[in-house]
Structures are given as C-alpha cells and as structure tokens.
Design an enzyme around this catalytic site. Structure first.
Site, PDB file in Angstrom:
ATOM      1  N   GLU A  12       0.852  -1.204   0.000  1.00 31.99           N
ATOM      2  CA  GLU A  12       0.000   0.000   0.000  1.00 31.99           C
ATOM      3  C   GLU A  12       0.878   1.241   0.000  1.00 31.99           C
ATOM      4  OE1 GLU A  12      -2.196  -0.250   3.651  1.00 31.99           O
ATOM      5  OE2 GLU A  12      -2.802  -2.309   3.221  1.00 31.99           O
ATOM      6  N   LYS A  22       2.187   4.705   1.606  1.00 28.11           N
ATOM      7  CA  LYS A  22       2.296   5.248   2.962  1.00 28.11           C
ATOM      8  C   LYS A  22       1.997   6.742   2.868  1.00 28.11           C
ATOM      9  CE  LYS A  22       5.238   5.213   7.036  1.00 28.11           C
ATOM     10  NZ  LYS A  22       4.957   6.564   7.435  1.00 28.11           N
ATOM     11  N   ASP A  51       1.355  10.460   3.887  1.00 21.52           N
ATOM     12  CA  ASP A  51       1.975  11.258   4.936  1.00 21.52           C
ATOM     13  C   ASP A  51       0.939  12.181   5.569  1.00 21.52           C
ATOM     14  OD1 ASP A  51       3.948  12.152   6.528  1.00 21.52           O
ATOM     15  OD2 ASP A  51       4.953  13.391   5.026  1.00 21.52           O
ATOM     16  N   TYR A  73      -6.600   2.234   6.319  1.00 18.13           N
ATOM     17  CA  TYR A  73      -5.612   1.184   6.026  1.00 18.13           C
ATOM     18  C   TYR A  73      -5.701  -0.020   6.967  1.00 18.13           C
ATOM     19  CZ  TYR A  73      -2.899   3.885   9.501  1.00 18.13           C
ATOM     20  OH  TYR A  73      -2.488   4.552  10.616  1.00 18.13           O
ATOM     21  N   LYS A  88      10.612   3.116   3.091  1.00 16.39           N
ATOM     22  CA  LYS A  88      10.486   4.566   2.881  1.00 16.39           C
ATOM     23  C   LYS A  88      11.349   5.076   1.734  1.00 16.39           C
ATOM     24  CE  LYS A  88       9.717   7.250   6.586  1.00 16.39           C
ATOM     25  NZ  LYS A  88       9.715   7.785   7.935  1.00 16.39           N
ATOM     26  N   CYS A 119      44.320  36.834   0.308  1.00 19.52           N
ATOM     27  CA  CYS A 119      44.023  35.928  -0.813  1.00 19.52           C
ATOM     28  C   CYS A 119      44.756  34.592  -0.604  1.00 19.52           C
ATOM     29  CB  CYS A 119      44.459  36.564  -2.121  1.00 19.52           C
ATOM     30  SG  CYS A 119      44.327  35.425  -3.516  1.00 19.52           S
ATOM     31  N   CYS A 130      47.524  34.496  -3.706  1.00 18.44           N
ATOM     32  CA  CYS A 130      48.639  35.447  -3.854  1.00 18.44           C
ATOM     33  C   CYS A 130      48.904  36.266  -2.594  1.00 18.44           C
ATOM     34  CB  CYS A 130      48.399  36.361  -5.042  1.00 18.44           C
ATOM     35  SG  CYS A 130      47.096  37.554  -4.733  1.00 18.44           S
ATOM     36  N   CYS A 154      39.884  39.652  -4.167  1.00 23.46           N
ATOM     37  CA  CYS A 154      41.314  39.921  -4.239  1.00 23.46           C
ATOM     38  C   CYS A 154      41.462  40.829  -5.453  1.00 23.46           C
ATOM     39  CB  CYS A 154      42.079  38.602  -4.450  1.00 23.46           C
ATOM     40  SG  CYS A 154      43.737  38.831  -5.086  1.00 23.46           S
ATOM     41  N   CYS A 201      47.670  37.891  -9.684  1.00 21.93           N
ATOM     42  CA  CYS A 201      47.266  36.738  -8.855  1.00 21.93           C
ATOM     43  C   CYS A 201      47.144  35.537  -9.786  1.00 21.93           C
ATOM     44  CB  CYS A 201      45.926  37.037  -8.177  1.00 21.93           C
ATOM     45  SG  CYS A 201      45.167  35.588  -7.410  1.00 21.93           S
TER      46      CYS A 201
HETATM   47  S1  IVH Z   1      -0.257   0.390   8.869  1.00 19.42           S
HETATM   48  C1  IVH Z   1       0.774  -0.648  13.512  1.00 19.42           C
HETATM   49  N1  IVH Z   1      -0.583   1.418   6.530  1.00 19.42           N
HETATM   50  O1  IVH Z   1       2.465   5.387   8.981  1.00 19.42           O
HETATM   51  C2  IVH Z   1       0.780   0.440  12.551  1.00 19.42           C
HETATM   52  N2  IVH Z   1       0.236   2.832   8.238  1.00 19.42           N
HETATM   53  O2  IVH Z   1       5.021   5.161  10.419  1.00 19.42           O
HETATM   54  C3  IVH Z   1       0.026   0.043  11.366  1.00 19.42           C
HETATM   55  N3  IVH Z   1       0.615   5.150   7.524  1.00 19.42           N
HETATM   56  O3  IVH Z   1       1.183   5.317  12.212  1.00 19.42           O
HETATM   57  C4  IVH Z   1       0.056   1.089  10.391  1.00 19.42           C
HETATM   58  N4  IVH Z   1      -0.072   4.892   5.450  1.00 19.42           N
HETATM   59  O4  IVH Z   1      -0.031   6.752  10.486  1.00 19.42           O
HETATM   60  C5  IVH Z   1      -0.199   1.646   7.784  1.00 19.42           C
HETATM   61  N5  IVH Z   1      -0.962   2.175   4.379  1.00 19.42           N
HETATM   62  C6  IVH Z   1      -0.589   2.421   5.627  1.00 19.42           C
HETATM   63  C7  IVH Z   1      -0.172   3.684   6.059  1.00 19.42           C
HETATM   64  C8  IVH Z   1       0.261   3.851   7.375  1.00 19.42           C
HETATM   65  C9  IVH Z   1       0.391   5.753   6.340  1.00 19.42           C
HETATM   66  C10 IVH Z   1       1.150   5.813   8.736  1.00 19.42           C
HETATM   67  C11 IVH Z   1       0.382   5.523   9.983  1.00 19.42           C
HETATM   68  C12 IVH Z   1       1.361   4.920  10.916  1.00 19.42           C
HETATM   69  C13 IVH Z   1       2.649   5.428  10.364  1.00 19.42           C
HETATM   70  C14 IVH Z   1       3.802   4.547  10.764  1.00 19.42           C
END
Ligand code: IVH
Length: 677
Positions: A113, A115, A117, A225, A315, A409, A412, A427, A433
């Site tokens: 999946e 991740k 932010d 998630y 990451k 310098c 020189c 300089c 120089c």
């Molecule tokens: S699973 C036990 N799936 O990333 C934790 N986390 O660095 C299970 N996050 O706290 C988390 N996308 O806030 C999971 N597809 C994803 C995610 C995800 C973002 C975040 C989440 C977690 C943090 C961990």
C-alpha cells in the site's frame, strides 16, 4: 561515562523538544533527516550503554506527549508505529525474518500500500454509527477528536451495506491534498501572516483545531488502512485485503493503489513505480507499506513493543543526507571574488555522488556557524545543485574547528577587500594573482570571447607555469617551438593553435568587450555596450554617469567598467592589443549586415572526411566567421553537409535525409564568393 551520559541527555532533550513541536504544536522545527539522524544516534549510544536507558527516553516511546486541548481516551489496543527500511536489503531481511518466524519457505501473499503522509486516527463504529475518534497520541491514549472527525466529508457518520459488525475499529490516515494545502496557505498567509510548512502539518493543525467548524472548512481527506473487529464476527474476512475491500463496501475511503504480491520482485516494482510517481500524486507519500496479507499469519507473528512484526514501511529516501564536513576551501574566481566551498564525505543523492558544495559568501558561513568535523545536512536544491542546508549543532564534537573567512588571498596573499554593495569579498591583484591569471586568460580566448580553437585550461596553465605567457598579448607572439614544448602538443596541433590565434584577431566589438572579463559584464551587457558606443575610445573614456545611462548597465557594473579603465595597466594592455597586436572589428551593424548576406549565416552545418586545402580547425573557424553553426551529428535539422575525402557514415545519413551536400570544390567557391562581400 559522564560525557556519554551528557551526550544522551542532550540528544533526549532535543528529540523530545522536536517531538513536542511536531506532535503537539504541529510545527516542524527540524528536517526529517536531522530528526532521524538524532534518534539513530541515541539508539546507537543506548544500545552500547544499556544501563543508561530510561523509560522516558524517546527510543522507548511510540508517539508524542499529549496536549491539553482535547480530552484523552484510551485506545482499545495500542496504536503502534511501523518498522522502517530505506533499502532493498532491509526489506529482504524483513521477509526472511517473518518466513523464519512462521516457519515457511514458500511464497506468501503480501499486501503493498502507499504510505500516505498524514496523521493516524482511530475511529470506532458501533452498530455502524461513528461514536468516537481519536488521534494516536502516545500510542496508548489519544486525543478525543470525535467532533472534528465528524466534520470530515469523506468519513461516513453511518456505514452502509451488509455484515456491519456490532463494534468496529477503523484506522487510517487523515491528510490534505497538495492543492488544498497551497490554497489554504495562501488564505492563511493573507489573514494571519503565518503559514503551514507542509500538507501534513496543515492536516494536523486542522484536525486538532479547537473549533470543529474550522476543521470542516479545511478540506481534510481520509484513507483507511486497517480494520479490527471486536467479536468473532466476519469469519470469512481472512485477509487484510478482503477486510479493506469490505471497508470500501461500507462507504469508507480506501486508496485504490493496492497490490497483492507474492515475491520481493513485485514489491520492488511497486516501490519503484511510486518513487517515480510520487511528485505527480495529488497527496504526499513518504514510502510504501508492506503487510502480511493473511490475518492468521499476522496473529502468529504478533507485535514488538513498538511495531507489528507483520508489516514494514519501505520509505523513500528524503533528498537530504547527513555527512561530515572535512574542510572549507576558498576559491579565487576570474574576477578575484572569493567563494568558500565545503568538502565533505561523499553522499549519494538522487543518483549522484556529491562531495562538495559552494557556500557562496561570508554571510553564509556565518549563518551556518560552520566548524570542520561538524555533521552537516546536504541536499540538491531544485534537485540539481548541491547545497549545504544546515549544521547539526547538538552533536558538535570537541575537536570541531570554526571556519573563519580569510583576510588575505589564499593564492597570492593580497589583502582582501569587501564590497558591501555586492556582498563580495575580492582579491584585487588581477593578473598578478595566479588564480585570476589562469581563469582570465582562459576566458579571453574562450568560445564566446576571441575564440581560439584548441586553447584549453590545461595548455594555458602549462604556458603560465613555463613563464611563456602572463597576459593576453603574450599569446600573439607565441612560436611553434614554444607550444611543442608542452605535453601532448605535437607540430600539427601547435600550428593549428597558432593559426587560430592569428585568425582570432578579426573579431567583433561585443566579443572584445566580453573578453576583457570586467566583473558583471557578461555576454548581454557586452552587446548592449557595443551597441551604445561606436568606438572603443568612447567606452574607455566614459564616465560613470554615461555608463549608467546604458540600458541594463546598473550602478555596480558602471563602477566596475569605470574602475577597469581607470587602471593604467589595463588601458595599456587594451591599446597594445589593438595597435600592436592588430585586433580589429568592423562596425558592429555593418558586420552583422555583412554576415547576414553570407550563404552560411545561421546555417547548421556538419563536416565529414578530410579536406585538401584546410585543416578541420581552420575550416570550422572560417565557417563560424561567416555565421555558420557547426554541429557534430546529422539530424533532420541539419542544413547542409560538407564532405571531403574518406567521408564517414554521416555522408549516407545525410543522403537518406535529403540534406544538401557540398564537396570541397563547391565549398571553396562559396567561401570565396562570401568572403569578398
Ligand atoms: S499500517 C501498527 N498502513 O504510517 C501500525 N500505516 O510510520 C500500522 N501510515 O502510524 C500502520 N499509510 O499513520 C499503515 N498504508 C498504511 C499507512 C500507514 C500511512 C502511517 C500511519 C502509521 C505510520 C507509521
């Protein structure tokens, strides 16, 4: 031991401060790279000195301390974090470890999946109705943000569909689209003169606003998630993937970029695909998450104190790296400007190994408070130019040596002077120089100046070292035997260079002005000056006011030009170049007019084969003087190919593309015809 304890205390104090700002005040006051680095340092020190580990160390805690803005609620099960890796090996180790733990050798289904932010939240549904929502908080207790979460449009207040469990916990990420973040910041900036540093901070600040009406206005999104049942309901939902699909059917948003994979090859493909795509996504992601798909296997694997054993975050590299500063050297530029350059242990950023970065000027060194041996953060600004972003002051060691800008310098030893207006330290020794001499002479004969073919920095340095040249004039008196004394210069090369030096005397006013290398007088300014004055004398005797009158020539450049021609040795050199050496040009307008009339003007020309009457270099020079552009390869844009004996594949390529072809005889008559115009 005390000093290690002090180091650990200092690291903890700062990490906790950064955590407080990040989680409680929604502000990042250090970069991710610096934060990760400090935490890593703390882990390392603690693992070597286990007796110093305390329960309140940031290494022992999952999340942040809680603010007083919201009531606290205890999570039904801790909201943990994820183990991180930044490379393939780290991922492979994870896969190997879980297979060993559950004792299987065959492939297993993994769910990949994105991740996202944002901020993790937990939502409880009872009989399909949203009853409470909480932030992660310290992992055990979160903040009750139910009223705020109810305001997020994409989170259903009531679940739809079948098989809805009596009690259900949904976990996912609240985030903001990049476009909404930009709009919000524009508004926020106008009203309150403050702004959020990134979409994540904006989402956190908006979710945790005391006024849920504000949360409602902030366009927050949600992506689920994970889901957890409390009773033995939904026996048939045996995989993580099936559970997410069920959530989707209940009306919960689940990001569509999910891939089920059975080998690390597919995992890596998924990672690479999104590493490339992440910039063009509508929201920020900082990696991918890989989870064991089978719930039964997840249960078998269980948890560590901080993270589940069945998942890992792979990451993306942040475009920042931390390394050690080894030295700062002060470079002397062509015009005498002193530029500090940082040299550090090489770091690999966005596909390139980097070991140095310009520090621009004195104030940059002061801003950074740089010391040799400091840990420094490096990035590539605009993804290209290496930049030293900041110094990690907390970990500065005892043998750190402060960088001081020199007063003399480095080449020189002339006293350096600061130009407050330009903010440049220079300089002023000019051609006396060595550093400036080398660069100025190279500039004088470079492509956009007088252009001598074959006269590169190596040959110029050698000529200087052997005492054969010390100013541009000396080049015009070089003899064949002078050049053949140099490394890798044979008779033929030497003759070509000498001929080219002779040829370069016929130039343009603009090129000559540019060749002088006056600070700030680049190609464009040279052209403006050449168009303004009809004669060199006028330029040499112009006062600052007159110079400043020229469009595009400001106060600083006017001063530089005036100062240049106020120095007697410069005036003598220019006069000698014109009167004794014989550098000349036609009236600029007339010159361009004549050029435009030649057959070769602005034509893209490719050469192939050997010519009886010209060397390649000579021919190039003649054609360039007639306004042609010489290119190396044939393409559809080529205007004509000039071919001699023993021509190569370019001949056939040109023929195929129906490009005009000219042989040596035709060429000679064309040159003759055009040169007399
Ligand atoms: S699973 C036990 N799936 O990333 C934790 N986390 O660095 C299970 N996050 O706290 C988390 N996308 O806030 C999971 N597809 C994803 C995610 C995800 C973002 C975040 C989440 C977690 C943090 C961990």
């Amino acid at each position: 031991m005390t000093s290690i304890k002090n180091k650990i205390d200092k690291l903890r104090k700062n990490i906790l401060k950064y955590q407080y700002f990040y989680h409680t005040l929604d502000q990042s006051i250090v970069s991710d790279a610096e934060y990760d680095y400090l935490l890593h340092q703390l882990y390392n020190l603690e693992s070597k000195n286990k007796e110093l580990i305390t329960l309140d160390s940031p290494t022992q805690k999952v999340g942040a301390n809680l603010s007083n803005k919201f009531k606290k609620i205890k999570h039904f099960s801790p909201m943990l974090s994820l183990e991180n890796t930044f490379d393939i090996n780290g991922y492979l180790t994870f896969e190997k470890r879980i297979k060993k733990l559950i004792n299987i050798e065959r492939t297993m289904s993994l769910c990949c999946e994105l991740k996202i932010d944002g901020i993790a939240i937990s939502i409880i549904y009872e009989e399909g109705i949203l009853v409470r929502a909480a932030t992660r908080g310290d992992g055990f207790k979160g903040e009750n943000v139910t009223a705020n979460v109810r305001m997020i449009e994409s989170i259903p207040l009531k679940l739809e569909g079948t098989d809805i469990p009596k009690r259900l916990e949904i976990r996912g990420e609240v985030f903001m689209l990049k476009s909404d973040f930009i709009k919000l910041n524009q508004k926020y900036n106008m009203n309150q003169n403050k702004s959020f540093s990134n979409p994540r901070n904006a989402a956190a600040g908006s979710l945790r606003h005391i006024n849920p009406k504000i949360t409602a206005k902030r366009k927050l999104r949600f992506s689920c998630y994970g889901c957890y049942f409390f009773a033995e309901d939904n026996q048939e939902l045996t995989t993580h993937y099936k559970r997410l699909m069920k959530c989707l059917s209940w009306g919960l948003p689940v990001n569509k970029e999910i891939v089920l994979s059975s080998s690390y090859i597919e995992v890596i493909e998924f990672y690479k695909k999104f590493e490339k795509k992440r910039k063009s996504l509508e929201f920020d992601i900082d990696g991918i998450v890989i989870k064991v798909n089978s719930i039964e296997l997840q249960n078998k694997l269980g948890f560590n104190t901080k993270s589940p054993r069945w998942a890992i975050a792979f990451k993306f590299f942040s475009a920042e790296r931390i390394t050690t500063l080894n030295d700062v050297k002060f470079q002397v530029g062509r015009t005498g400007s002193i530029t500090p350059v940082a040299y550090f242990d090489p770091v690999y950023i966005s596909g390139v190994m980097i070991s140095k970065a310009s520090l621009h000027n004195k104030s940059e060194i002061e801003r950074l408070n740089l010391h040799v041996n400091d840990s420094v953060i490096i990035c590539r600004s605009g993804d290209v130019i290496p930049k030293l972003l900041s110094v990690i002051q907390i970990t500065r060691c005892n043998n750190a040596k402060k960088i001081i800008f020199p007063k003399f310098c480095p080449v020189c030893n002339t006293k350096l002077l600061e130009n407050a207006e330009e903010k440049i330290i220079r300089c002023h020794a000019g051609l006396t120089c060595d550093a400036q001499k080398k660069k100025s002479l190279y500039h004088f004969f470079s492509k956009k100046s007088l252009y001598v073919i074959g006269l590169g920095p190596k040959i110029i340095n050698e000529l200087i070292q052997k005492g054969l040249v010390k100013n541009p004039i000396d080049f015009f008196y070089l003899k064949n035997f002078d050049l053949t004394k140099l490394q890798n210069v044979g008779n033929k090369k030497s003759i070509n260079i000498i001929n080219s030096i002779h040829e370069c005397k016929k130039t343009t006013f603009k090129r000559f002005i540019y060749a002088l290398g006056i600070p700030g007088v680049g190609e464009t300014v040279s052209e403006k000056i050449a168009n303004y004055f009809t004669k060199l004398d006028e330029l040499m005797n112009a006062d600052i006011l007159k110079l400043n009158y020229i469009e595009g020539v400001g106060k600083i450049i006017s001063n530089n030009i005036f100062n240049y021609f106020s120095i007697i040795s410069n005036r003598d050199m220019v006069n000698e170049l014109i009167i004794k050496v014989g550098i000349f040009w036609k009236d600029q307008d007339q010159y361009e007019f004549d050029m435009k009339k030649t057959y070769f003007f602005h034509k893209k020309i490719v050469l192939t084969g050997v010519f009886n009457s010209f060397s390649r270099m000579e021919l190039k020079r003649i054609l360039i003087n007639l306004g042609a552009k010489i290119l190396n390869n044939i393409s559809q844009k080529t205007d004509c190919l000039i071919y001699g004996k023993n021509f190569g594949s370019k001949f056939f390529k040109a023929k195929n593309l129906n490009i005009k072809m000219i042989n040596e005889e035709e060429l000679k008559s064309l040159i003759l015809l055009n040169s007399t115009k």
